[in-house]
Motif scaffolding. Structure first.
Motif, mmCIF file in Angstrom:
data_model
loop_
_atom_site.group_PDB
_atom_site.id
_atom_site.type_symbol
_atom_site.label_atom_id
_atom_site.label_comp_id
_atom_site.label_asym_id
_atom_site.label_seq_id
_atom_site.Cartn_x
_atom_site.Cartn_y
_atom_site.Cartn_z
ATOM 1 N N GLY A 21 0.779 -1.229 0.000
ATOM 2 C CA GLY A 21 0.000 0.000 0.000
ATOM 3 C C GLY A 21 0.812 1.281 0.000
ATOM 4 O O GLY A 21 2.034 1.275 -0.133
ATOM 5 N N HIS A 22 0.078 2.376 0.133
ATOM 6 C CA HIS A 22 0.650 3.721 0.136
ATOM 7 C C HIS A 22 -0.047 4.520 1.227
ATOM 8 O O HIS A 22 -1.258 4.382 1.426
ATOM 9 C CB HIS A 22 0.444 4.383 -1.237
ATOM 10 N N ALA A 23 0.683 5.351 1.921
ATOM 11 C CA ALA A 23 0.124 6.118 3.044
ATOM 12 C C ALA A 23 -0.918 7.141 2.594
ATOM 13 O O ALA A 23 -1.864 7.430 3.311
ATOM 14 C CB ALA A 23 1.236 6.820 3.809
ATOM 15 N N GLU A 24 -0.725 7.709 1.428
ATOM 16 C CA GLU A 24 -1.638 8.702 0.855
ATOM 17 C C GLU A 24 -1.823 9.930 1.747
ATOM 18 O O GLU A 24 -2.904 10.499 1.826
ATOM 19 C CB GLU A 24 -2.984 8.055 0.522
ATOM 20 N N THR A 25 -0.746 10.326 2.439
ATOM 21 C CA THR A 25 -0.800 11.554 3.227
ATOM 22 C C THR A 25 -0.254 12.744 2.441
ATOM 23 O O THR A 25 -0.348 13.885 2.901
ATOM 24 C CB THR A 25 -0.021 11.416 4.551
ATOM 25 N N ALA A 26 0.301 12.465 1.266
ATOM 26 C CA ALA A 26 0.829 13.493 0.368
ATOM 27 C C ALA A 26 1.004 12.844 -1.008
ATOM 28 O O ALA A 26 0.913 11.627 -1.137
ATOM 29 C CB ALA A 26 2.164 14.029 0.882
ATOM 30 N N PRO A 27 1.236 13.654 -2.052
ATOM 31 C CA PRO A 27 1.466 13.064 -3.373
ATOM 32 C C PRO A 27 2.670 12.118 -3.367
ATOM 33 O O PRO A 27 3.602 12.292 -2.568
ATOM 34 C CB PRO A 27 1.746 14.279 -4.263
ATOM 35 N N ARG A 28 2.630 11.128 -4.247
ATOM 36 C CA ARG A 28 3.760 10.199 -4.367
ATOM 37 C C ARG A 28 5.049 10.989 -4.585
ATOM 38 O O ARG A 28 5.088 11.940 -5.334
ATOM 39 C CB ARG A 28 3.535 9.223 -5.509
ATOM 40 N N VAL A 33 5.420 9.783 5.416
ATOM 41 C CA VAL A 33 5.119 8.486 6.047
ATOM 42 C C VAL A 33 5.685 7.369 5.169
ATOM 43 O O VAL A 33 6.350 6.450 5.667
ATOM 44 C CB VAL A 33 3.604 8.307 6.282
ATOM 45 N N CYS A 34 5.444 7.456 3.874
ATOM 46 C CA CYS A 34 5.997 6.454 2.955
ATOM 47 C C CYS A 34 7.526 6.468 2.980
ATOM 48 O O CYS A 34 8.164 5.414 2.953
ATOM 49 C CB CYS A 34 5.506 6.696 1.530
ATOM 50 N N ALA A 35 8.100 7.660 3.059
ATOM 51 C CA ALA A 35 9.557 7.771 3.103
ATOM 52 C C ALA A 35 10.123 7.100 4.352
ATOM 53 O O ALA A 35 11.131 6.394 4.288
ATOM 54 C CB ALA A 35 9.976 9.234 3.051
ATOM 55 N N ALA A 36 9.461 7.305 5.487
ATOM 56 C CA ALA A 36 9.921 6.688 6.735
ATOM 57 C C ALA A 36 9.849 5.163 6.639
ATOM 58 O O ALA A 36 10.802 4.460 7.002
ATOM 59 C CB ALA A 36 9.087 7.194 7.908
ATOM 60 N N VAL A 37 8.732 4.654 6.147
ATOM 61 C CA VAL A 37 8.561 3.208 6.005
ATOM 62 C C VAL A 37 9.593 2.651 5.019
ATOM 63 O O VAL A 37 10.228 1.629 5.281
ATOM 64 C CB VAL A 37 7.123 2.853 5.571
ATOM 65 N N SER A 38 9.777 3.334 3.911
ATOM 66 C CA SER A 38 10.753 2.884 2.904
ATOM 67 C C SER A 38 12.160 2.835 3.474
ATOM 68 O O SER A 38 12.908 1.885 3.214
ATOM 69 C CB SER A 38 10.729 3.811 1.687
ATOM 70 N N ALA A 39 12.525 3.830 4.256
ATOM 71 C CA ALA A 39 13.867 3.856 4.848
ATOM 72 C C ALA A 39 14.054 2.706 5.837
ATOM 73 O O ALA A 39 15.076 2.005 5.813
ATOM 74 C CB ALA A 39 14.113 5.193 5.541
ATOM 75 N N LEU A 40 13.066 2.487 6.686
ATOM 76 C CA LEU A 40 13.170 1.418 7.684
ATOM 77 C C LEU A 40 13.194 0.039 7.029
ATOM 78 O O LEU A 40 14.066 -0.789 7.316
ATOM 79 C CB LEU A 40 12.011 1.519 8.677
ATOM 80 N N ILE A 41 12.252 -0.210 6.130
ATOM 81 C CA ILE A 41 12.173 -1.520 5.472
ATOM 82 C C ILE A 41 13.359 -1.722 4.531
ATOM 83 O O ILE A 41 13.926 -2.814 4.455
ATOM 84 C CB ILE A 41 10.830 -1.677 4.723
ATOM 85 N N GLY A 42 13.744 -0.683 3.820
ATOM 86 C CA GLY A 42 14.894 -0.778 2.916
ATOM 87 C C GLY A 42 16.176 -1.106 3.664
ATOM 88 O O GLY A 42 16.996 -1.914 3.211
ATOM 89 N N GLY A 43 16.356 -0.492 4.835
ATOM 90 C CA GLY A 43 17.528 -0.787 5.653
ATOM 91 C C GLY A 43 17.535 -2.225 6.144
ATOM 92 O O GLY A 43 18.569 -2.894 6.138
ATOM 93 N N TYR A 44 16.369 -2.704 6.554
ATOM 94 C CA TYR A 44 16.271 -4.087 7.014
ATOM 95 C C TYR A 44 16.520 -5.060 5.854
ATOM 96 O O TYR A 44 17.228 -6.061 6.012
ATOM 97 C CB TYR A 44 14.913 -4.350 7.668
ATOM 98 N N ALA A 45 15.947 -4.764 4.699
ATOM 99 C CA ALA A 45 16.164 -5.609 3.514
ATOM 100 C C ALA A 45 17.649 -5.679 3.172
ATOM 101 O O ALA A 45 18.178 -6.756 2.856
ATOM 102 C CB ALA A 45 15.367 -5.068 2.326
ATOM 103 N N LYS A 46 18.338 -4.562 3.265
ATOM 104 C CA LYS A 46 19.784 -4.524 2.982
ATOM 105 C C LYS A 46 20.545 -5.373 3.996
ATOM 106 O O LYS A 46 21.457 -6.117 3.636
ATOM 107 C CB LYS A 46 20.269 -3.078 3.010
ATOM 108 N N GLU A 47 20.162 -5.271 5.267
ATOM 109 C CA GLU A 47 20.814 -6.066 6.309
ATOM 110 C C GLU A 47 20.645 -7.560 6.032
ATOM 111 O O GLU A 47 21.600 -8.326 6.129
ATOM 112 C CB GLU A 47 20.229 -5.718 7.683
#
Length: 115
Positions: A21-28, A33-47
């Motif tokens: 999904g997408h947070a839809e709190t601002a334009p893509r 919110v999406c940026a925060a989730v992407s950073a956290l999940i992206g970091g974990y995926a890299k680990e």
């Protein structure tokens, strides 16, 4: 809304994180919110990607650039590796829960223990 499902199984030594999904709190491209989730999940995926193969029986990591969806699914070879994967996941979960608390309309985090 972003829906995050985290499953842990001590029986199978499996950890799965699914993001949809997408947070839809601002334009893509401008959604913090999406940026925060992407950073956290992206970091974990890299680990998980950087961990040596000797820790896993099976590993699947997919972080979509286009749709924003992600899947991290690992089956560990032993309990020590499983604990390491969970240890690395713990601060990610805390970060996601903080964002979800501040933005309950945009992010939902659910946990499932398969034991």
């Amino acid at each position: 809304m972003i829906d995050i499902r985290i499953c842990k199984s001590t029986v199978c030594l499996r950890v799965q994180v699914e993001v949809k999904g997408h947070a839809e709190t601002a334009p893509r491209g401008e959604d913090l919110v999406c940026a925060a989730v992407s950073a956290l999940i992206g970091g974990y995926a890299k680990e998980i990607t950087d961990m040596e193969d000797k820790h896993f029986r099976e590993r699947f990591v997919s972080v979509g650039k286009e749709d924003g969806n992600a899947m991290i699914d690992v089956y560990c070879k032993d309990e020590r590796s499983f604990k390491r994967v969970l240890y690395n996941l713990a601060p990610i979960i805390k970060g996601l829960e903080i964002v979800a608390k501040d933005h309950p309309e945009a992010l939902r985090v659910s946990h499932l223990n398969e034991d």
